[in-house]
Design an enzyme around this catalytic site. Structure first.
Site, PDB file in Angstrom:
ATOM      1  N   ILE A  14      -3.321   8.312   7.758  1.00 18.51           N
ATOM      2  CA  ILE A  14      -2.530   9.432   7.233  1.00 18.51           C
ATOM      3  C   ILE A  14      -3.041  10.751   7.824  1.00 18.51           C
ATOM      4  CG2 ILE A  14      -1.691  10.579   5.135  1.00 18.51           C
ATOM      5  CD1 ILE A  14      -2.223   7.926   3.651  1.00 18.51           C
ATOM      6  N   ASN A  37     -13.774   4.092  10.601  1.00 19.10           N
ATOM      7  CA  ASN A  37     -12.602   3.218  10.529  1.00 19.10           C
ATOM      8  C   ASN A  37     -11.467   3.821  11.350  1.00 19.10           C
ATOM      9  OD1 ASN A  37     -10.982   1.092   9.714  1.00 19.10           O
ATOM     10  ND2 ASN A  37     -10.390   2.054   7.788  1.00 19.10           N
ATOM     11  N   ASP A  60     -20.823  12.506   9.580  1.00 19.56           N
ATOM     12  CA  ASP A  60     -20.757  11.729   8.353  1.00 19.56           C
ATOM     13  C   ASP A  60     -20.954  12.694   7.175  1.00 19.56           C
ATOM     14  OD1 ASP A  60     -21.150  10.135   6.190  1.00 19.56           O
ATOM     15  OD2 ASP A  60     -22.653   8.836   7.142  1.00 19.56           O
ATOM     16  N   LYS A  87     -11.049   2.792   2.119  1.00 23.78           N
ATOM     17  CA  LYS A  87      -9.811   2.536   1.372  1.00 23.78           C
ATOM     18  C   LYS A  87      -9.451   1.068   1.184  1.00 23.78           C
ATOM     19  CE  LYS A  87      -6.886   2.744   5.402  1.00 23.78           C
ATOM     20  NZ  LYS A  87      -5.717   3.236   6.071  1.00 23.78           N
ATOM     21  N   SER A 127      -4.036   8.894  -4.897  1.00 18.88           N
ATOM     22  CA  SER A 127      -3.241   7.661  -4.839  1.00 18.88           C
ATOM     23  C   SER A 127      -2.591   7.367  -6.183  1.00 18.88           C
ATOM     24  CB  SER A 127      -4.183   6.518  -4.464  1.00 18.88           C
ATOM     25  OG  SER A 127      -3.571   5.274  -4.714  1.00 18.88           O
ATOM     26  N   TYR A 152     -12.426   1.248  -5.475  1.00 19.54           N
ATOM     27  CA  TYR A 152     -11.715   2.187  -4.588  1.00 19.54           C
ATOM     28  C   TYR A 152     -10.806   3.100  -5.424  1.00 19.54           C
ATOM     29  CZ  TYR A 152      -7.551   3.846  -2.303  1.00 19.54           C
ATOM     30  OH  TYR A 152      -6.506   4.650  -1.950  1.00 19.54           O
ATOM     31  N   LYS A 156     -10.753   7.460  -6.547  1.00 16.99           N
ATOM     32  CA  LYS A 156      -9.669   8.457  -6.492  1.00 16.99           C
ATOM     33  C   LYS A 156      -9.545   9.163  -7.844  1.00 16.99           C
ATOM     34  CE  LYS A 156      -8.370   7.907  -2.253  1.00 16.99           C
ATOM     35  NZ  LYS A 156      -8.688   8.950  -1.273  1.00 16.99           N
ATOM     36  N   ASN A 182       3.131   4.098  -1.696  1.00 19.78           N
ATOM     37  CA  ASN A 182       2.686   3.137  -0.665  1.00 19.78           C
ATOM     38  C   ASN A 182       3.062   3.613   0.738  1.00 19.78           C
ATOM     39  OD1 ASN A 182       2.639   1.597  -3.212  1.00 19.78           O
ATOM     40  ND2 ASN A 182       2.115  -0.116  -1.884  1.00 19.78           N
ATOM     41  N   VAL A 220       2.862 -14.318   0.183  1.00 18.94           N
ATOM     42  CA  VAL A 220       3.496 -13.441  -0.817  1.00 18.94           C
ATOM     43  C   VAL A 220       2.804 -13.736  -2.146  1.00 18.94           C
ATOM     44  CG1 VAL A 220       5.636 -12.924  -2.043  1.00 18.94           C
ATOM     45  CG2 VAL A 220       5.672 -13.353   0.423  1.00 18.94           C
TER      46      VAL A 220
HETATM   47  C1  UD1 Z   1      -2.783  -0.996  -2.558  1.00 22.15           C
HETATM   48  C2  UD1 Z   1      -3.892  -0.677  -3.506  1.00 22.15           C
HETATM   49  C3  UD1 Z   1      -3.833   0.789  -3.854  1.00 22.15           C
HETATM   50  C4  UD1 Z   1      -3.870   1.629  -2.587  1.00 22.15           C
HETATM   51  C5  UD1 Z   1      -2.739   1.216  -1.665  1.00 22.15           C
HETATM   52  C6  UD1 Z   1      -2.883   1.929  -0.335  1.00 22.15           C
HETATM   53  C7  UD1 Z   1      -4.285  -2.746  -4.833  1.00 22.15           C
HETATM   54  C8  UD1 Z   1      -4.279  -3.347  -6.192  1.00 22.15           C
HETATM   55  N1  UD1 Z   1      -3.833  -1.481  -4.711  1.00 22.15           N
HETATM   56  O1  UD1 Z   1      -1.543  -0.833  -3.215  1.00 22.15           O
HETATM   57  O2  UD1 Z   1      -4.918   1.091  -4.682  1.00 22.15           O
HETATM   58  O3  UD1 Z   1      -3.756   2.988  -2.896  1.00 22.15           O
HETATM   59  O4  UD1 Z   1      -2.819  -0.183  -1.408  1.00 22.15           O
HETATM   60  O5  UD1 Z   1      -1.795   1.679   0.462  1.00 22.15           O
HETATM   61  O6  UD1 Z   1      -4.665  -3.376  -3.882  1.00 22.15           O
HETATM   62  N2  UD1 Z   1       1.441  -8.228  -0.814  1.00 22.15           N
HETATM   63  C9  UD1 Z   1       1.690  -9.559  -0.504  1.00 22.15           C
HETATM   64  N3  UD1 Z   1       1.003 -10.106   0.547  1.00 22.15           N
HETATM   65  C10 UD1 Z   1       0.093  -9.411   1.284  1.00 22.15           C
HETATM   66  C11 UD1 Z   1      -0.147  -8.052   0.947  1.00 22.15           C
HETATM   67  C12 UD1 Z   1       0.532  -7.499  -0.114  1.00 22.15           C
HETATM   68  O7  UD1 Z   1       2.499 -10.237  -1.149  1.00 22.15           O
HETATM   69  O8  UD1 Z   1      -0.515  -9.980   2.206  1.00 22.15           O
HETATM   70  C13 UD1 Z   1       2.194  -7.623  -1.930  1.00 22.15           C
HETATM   71  C14 UD1 Z   1       1.301  -7.165  -3.065  1.00 22.15           C
HETATM   72  O9  UD1 Z   1       1.157  -8.206  -4.010  1.00 22.15           O
HETATM   73  C15 UD1 Z   1       2.079  -5.974  -3.614  1.00 22.15           C
HETATM   74  C16 UD1 Z   1       2.852  -5.436  -2.404  1.00 22.15           C
HETATM   75  O10 UD1 Z   1       2.822  -6.450  -1.432  1.00 22.15           O
HETATM   76  O11 UD1 Z   1       3.003  -6.415  -4.542  1.00 22.15           O
HETATM   77  C17 UD1 Z   1       2.223  -4.186  -1.834  1.00 22.15           C
HETATM   78  O12 UD1 Z   1       0.850  -4.457  -1.595  1.00 22.15           O
HETATM   79  P1  UD1 Z   1      -0.096  -3.443  -0.795  1.00 22.15           P
HETATM   80  O13 UD1 Z   1       0.547  -3.031   0.468  1.00 22.15           O
HETATM   81  O14 UD1 Z   1      -1.451  -4.070  -0.718  1.00 22.15           O
HETATM   82  O15 UD1 Z   1      -0.128  -2.159  -1.726  1.00 22.15           O
HETATM   83  P2  UD1 Z   1      -0.535  -2.017  -3.274  1.00 22.15           P
HETATM   84  O16 UD1 Z   1      -1.221  -3.217  -3.772  1.00 22.15           O
HETATM   85  O17 UD1 Z   1       0.661  -1.552  -4.006  1.00 22.15           O
END
Ligand code: UD1
Length: 344
Positions: A14, A37, A60, A87, A127, A152, A156, A182, A220
Site C-alpha cells: 500500500i 518485506n 529500522d 502484516k 485495518s 497482528y 492495529k 480488504n 476455500v
Molecule cells: C485478513 C486479516 C486482516 C488483515 C487483512 C489484510 C485474518 C483473520 N484477517 O483479512 O486482519 O487486515 O487480511 O488484507 O486473517 N480465503 C480463502 N482461502 C485463502 C485465503 C482466504 O478461502 O487461501 C478467504 C478467507 O476465509 C476470507 C476471505 O477469503 O473469507 C478473505 O481472506 P483474506 O484475504 O485473508 O482477508 P481477511 O481474512 O478478510
C-alpha cells in the site's frame, strides 16, 4: 515549495501505491523502509511511472536512535504517513512478541521523533480488523471495536489507542487513522503490486499465484457461513483508490478543519462479495480456470465484513472509483508482469 512527506513502509504494497499518488499530486516524498518485506527495485518502477525516484532511508524504526536521526537529518517535514509494520496474520499468532515489538516500537519511535522535531501531522495505516466480528453491518466508524483475533490485528487496535493518548496530550498533533477493509488490485501500469513473502495468507494473491501455476490449488476456507453461498463476505477495495484516500487525508490535515485531533475513516467500497463470487469474477475477467477446493473454516474468520463509507465520502470527499473487475484485472496483470520479469 512542495509539501515534504515521510512515508514509512513506502516500499511495501500500500505504501508504494501511496508514494505514486503523492508524487502525482506534487508532494515530495521521503521513504523510510527497512526492506524486511519489500524490495528497493520498487523505486525504479515508481520512477518509470512518475518520473521521480523517491529518496529512501533504509532504516529500522525499532531502533530509536536511527528513527530520531532520520528526522534530525531530514528537515522541514510537513507530515508522516506510517505504514511500516509486519502484516501476516498467522505469523503473528506464532510470533506475537515479534509483532508487538516491531509494529508498536516503530510507531512509538516515529511519534517520539515527530514530537522532538515538532512535526504535527500524522496518518496511520489501520485495518477493519479492529472491529472484530461486528454486530451490525455495514460497519460505521462509531461501531465499537473489539479485541482482534490475532496479535497482528491487536497491534492495529493498540496503535490507535496509543495515537489517541498522544493526541490528547499534545493538542498540536493532528492525526487520522484510516481503517482499510480488504485491499487488493495493483497499479494500472502492471509494474507495482502485492508481493507476499512466501505462501500468501490473503485471498487475491493466492488466487493469482494459483492461476499462474505457482500454487496447486486454492483452498476455500469453509462454505457453511450464514451468507448467501456459505462463503465469507468481504469489502474488497482497489489499492489505487486506497492510495488516493491518503492524499485527501493529508489535505484534510493541512486544511486544519479537523473536528477532533484523531479522526477515523473507513476505507472500503461499501459492497460485499463472497469468496465464491470473487473466484467466479476472476475466472470471467481473466478467462483462467481456477483450481479450488472447499475445505475447513480458517480460525478467526468472521462471516461478513463490509463498510459504511459515508464519513470518508462526506468529509474527505473520497469514494472508491474502481470495482471488483478492475481489482481483479489489475491484480492479474501484475502477477503476469512479475512472472515474466522473474523468468527473464
Ligand atoms: C485478513 C486479516 C486482516 C488483515 C487483512 C489484510 C485474518 C483473520 N484477517 O483479512 O486482519 O487486515 O487480511 O488484507 O486473517 N480465503 C480463502 N482461502 C485463502 C485465503 C482466504 O478461502 O487461501 C478467504 C478467507 O476465509 C476470507 C476471505 O477469503 O473469507 C478473505 O481472506 P483474506 O484475504 O485473508 O482477508 P481477511 O481474512 O478478510
Amino acid at each position: 515549495m512542495k509539501n515534504r512527506i515521510i512515508i514509512t513502509g513506502g516500499c511495501g504494497y500500500i505504501g508504494s501505491h501511496t508514494v505514486i499518488a503523492l508524487i502525482e499530486h506534487d508532494f515530495e516524498v521521503i521513504i523510510i523502509d527497512d526492506l524486511s518485506n519489500s524490495n528497493e527495485q520498487v523505486l525504479e518502477r515508481i520512477k518509470k511511472i512518475t518520473g521521480v525516484k523517491p529518496k529512501l532511508l533504509n532504516i529500522d524504526l525499532k531502533n530509536s536512535f536511527l528513527a530520531e536521526n532520520a528526522f534530525r537529518y531530514n528537515k522541514d517535514i510537513d507530515a508522516v504517513i506510517h505504514f511500516a509494520a509486519h502484516k501476516a496474520v498467522s505469523e503473528s499468532v506464532q510470533k506475537p512478541l515479534m509483532y508487538y515489538q516491531n509494529n508498536l516500537c516503530a510507531l512509538v519511535n516515529t511519534l517520539m521523533a515527530m514530537e522532538k522535531y515538532n512535526i504535527n501531522n500524522f496518518i496511520f495505516s489501520s485495518s477493519a480488523t479492529v472491529y472484530g466480528n461486528p454486530k451490525t453491518l455495514p460497519i460505521k466508524e462509531s461501531n465499537e471495536t473489539q479485541r482482534p483475533f490475532s496479535p497482528y490485528g491487536n497491534t492495529k487496535k493498540m496503535a490507535e489507542e496509543i495515537i489517541d493518548d498522544v493526541v490528547k496530550a499534545n493538542p498540536n498533533l493532528r492525526a487520522i487513522s484510516l481503517r482499510y477493509f480488504n485491499p487488493i488490485g495493483a497499479h494500472q501500469s502492471g509494474m507495482i503490486g502485492e508481493l507476499p513473502n512466501g505462501i500468501p495468507n490473503n485471498l487475491m494473491p493466492y488466487i493469482t499465484q494459483t492461476a499462474i501455476g505457482k500454487r496447486d490449488k486454492l483452498m476455500v476456507f469453509g462454505n457453511d457461513y450464514p451468507t448467501k453461498d456459505g462463503t465469507p463476505i468481504r469489502d474488497y477495495i482497489h489499492v489505487v483508490d486506497l492510495a488516493e484516500a491518503h492524499v485527501l487525508a493529508l489535505n484534510r490535515i493541512f486544511s486544519k478543519e479537523k473536528d477532533h485531533n484523531l479522526e477515523i475513516f473507513n476505507l472500503g467500497t461499501g459492497e460485499g462479495y463472497s469468496v465464491l463470487e470473487v473466484i467466479e469474477a476472476f475466472q470471467k475477467v481473466t478467462k483462467q480456470k481456477l483450481n479450488y477446493e472447499i475445505t475447513e473454516r480458517r480460525d478467526g474468520d468472521v462471516p461478513k465484513l463490509y463498510a459504511n463509507v459515508d464519513k470518508a465520502n462526506d468529509i474527505l470527499g473520497w469514494r472508491a472509483k474502481m470495482g471488483l473487475e478492475d481489482m481483479i484485472s489489475h491484480s492479474w496483470q501484475w502477477e503476469e508482469y512479475y512472472h515474466l520479469e522473474k523468468k527473464n
